[in-house]
Design a protein around this motif. Sequence first.
Motif, PDB file in Angstrom:
ATOM      1  N   THR A 130      -0.076  -3.617   4.875  1.00  0.00           N
ATOM      2  CA  THR A 130       0.385  -3.603   3.493  1.00  0.00           C
ATOM      3  C   THR A 130       0.119  -4.984   2.910  1.00  0.00           C
ATOM      4  O   THR A 130       0.571  -5.989   3.452  1.00  0.00           O
ATOM      5  CB  THR A 130       1.880  -3.265   3.411  1.00  0.00           C
ATOM      6  OG1 THR A 130       2.092  -1.960   3.946  1.00  0.00           O
ATOM      7  CG2 THR A 130       2.352  -3.283   1.967  1.00  0.00           C
ATOM      8  N   ASP A 132       0.457  -7.395  -0.322  1.00  0.00           N
ATOM      9  CA  ASP A 132       1.069  -7.711  -1.612  1.00  0.00           C
ATOM     10  C   ASP A 132       0.347  -8.905  -2.213  1.00  0.00           C
ATOM     11  O   ASP A 132       0.171  -9.926  -1.546  1.00  0.00           O
ATOM     12  CB  ASP A 132       2.543  -8.093  -1.443  1.00  0.00           C
ATOM     13  CG  ASP A 132       3.412  -6.906  -1.067  1.00  0.00           C
ATOM     14  OD1 ASP A 132       2.997  -5.785  -1.345  1.00  0.00           O
ATOM     15  OD2 ASP A 132       4.494  -7.130  -0.503  1.00  0.00           O
ATOM     16  N   THR A 144       0.545  -3.932  -4.769  1.00  0.00           N
ATOM     17  CA  THR A 144       0.791  -3.641  -3.363  1.00  0.00           C
ATOM     18  C   THR A 144      -0.127  -2.526  -2.931  1.00  0.00           C
ATOM     19  O   THR A 144      -0.141  -1.456  -3.549  1.00  0.00           O
ATOM     20  CB  THR A 144       2.257  -3.226  -3.123  1.00  0.00           C
ATOM     21  OG1 THR A 144       3.117  -4.301  -3.494  1.00  0.00           O
ATOM     22  CG2 THR A 144       2.488  -2.872  -1.670  1.00  0.00           C
ATOM     23  N   GLN A 146      -1.412  -0.164   0.378  1.00  0.00           N
ATOM     24  CA  GLN A 146      -1.309   0.294   1.756  1.00  0.00           C
ATOM     25  C   GLN A 146      -2.723   0.631   2.232  1.00  0.00           C
ATOM     26  O   GLN A 146      -3.383   1.507   1.654  1.00  0.00           O
ATOM     27  CB  GLN A 146      -0.413   1.518   1.866  1.00  0.00           C
ATOM     28  CG  GLN A 146       1.059   1.225   1.686  1.00  0.00           C
ATOM     29  CD  GLN A 146       1.902   2.466   1.891  1.00  0.00           C
ATOM     30  OE1 GLN A 146       1.492   3.565   1.571  1.00  0.00           O
ATOM     31  NE2 GLN A 146       3.092   2.284   2.415  1.00  0.00           N
TER      32      GLN A 146
END
Length: 447
Positions: A130, A132, A144, A146
């Motif tokens: 992940t 950010d 963000t 994934q």
Amino acid sequence: MFRWLAFAAVTVLATRALAADLTPDQQSAICGARKTCKTTTADAGQGPGNVKLTIVDAHFDVADKPEEAPEEGCLGDPEATDAPERDGGREIWLIAGSAAPKRILALCNDGYGSAGMGEDMIEVTPNMITWDQSGGSAWRWVTTKQIRLAPLAVVKEFDCSFNNTAPGTGVATEIDRTTLQARSVGSASGHKFSDDDEIGCPDWPDGPDATLPTGPIYAGGYAVPMPKAGPDDDGLGYPEGTALGDCARELTTDGLHGFLVHGKPVDAGAAIVRVTKESEASLLIQVFDPTAAAELKSGKAKSWVGQPHLEIWVSEMANPEDNDGPNGETYVFRQFAIGLDGTTYPGVNAFATLPTVTHWAARDEAGRDVTVYRVKWEGDDRPSFGIGVVYSQAKDGKQARMVSNAQINKNKPLYLPDAWANAPEDQGIPSGSCALTAEKRLDVVKN
């Protein structure tokens, strides 16, 4: 309540046990001739076929900064102990089993905006990282992503932006990168924020059964996609005769897609509407309504309101500094309608000059006869922020049910989501694909 729209993100090594040391060949493949290269590894679980996955976080000093980096280097990691103020950036590499290392992220924090407060944070979990990233100036932003490791793909993305001097300006967008569909949350119309309210991003509805908020402070909507955004967009739009595929936002009067803002859902005879932002100044709207021809032929409607028709809402941001738009609201809404013959009708606070509408007959992927409407704005009247599309299905000369990508209350949107520009991931990581038209698929990113 406001918060950064992000997962709990920390540095790589704080989230997973250390992986095995790199072999000399792996170290060489990652560092090359860069003498300041320092690597740490993290166990990323297993991919398909029980292949062991390892993430390598490589850091560099200013001497090995990327060519395009500022002369003084990249901003150092503020979370790391004893980190230098400037460094040469970092790279995230993936090792899958015995395969050669593959670089998946190359990061150089140049401040990510004039405020100089940019930041990257990485979290490693089984078969996933992940990422950010934040930055901006007066307008701050947070993204963000994934990223599934095997097979490599961005599977979900959260974006948020807000004005750092004004409450009520935060807008959050969730993008399913496997289906290329997006939802958005922003301030609800009619709610006036005060200087005492917190500034930042609206909370996102969590959980598998989460629904979009309905006010009074925030409301949600389904974003209209702009599939051809990015370097491959030739700016020419789609040829006449095009039938839209599943890159479009779909709305149905059976209650399964979109908001049913009036009437009850219907099983037999449901209308199917697809909407795509063709360019910055035009929309394509495809309508399949098996009851429309008979309803129009009956002549029971006293005006266009009682006939099957489209309604378009657009919004403009009022002054975000002090929230002093009409009636103290953040956004100004404008509306007009389109009959199925392409005739336009002014609605609430409509522009003096309505957009031009052309249309053509087509056939969708299921062989259904559809009509596609091109709605084109000229000059400065093009949508500058949110877009709402409503389809009104009629029965016996009256509005029977209405479906929309936005929530409508008393003939006024609660919130209009901005269109979502489907640009490729800038690090080159693959995303999903969808049918741009009924016949042709769009590969968003080629790996």
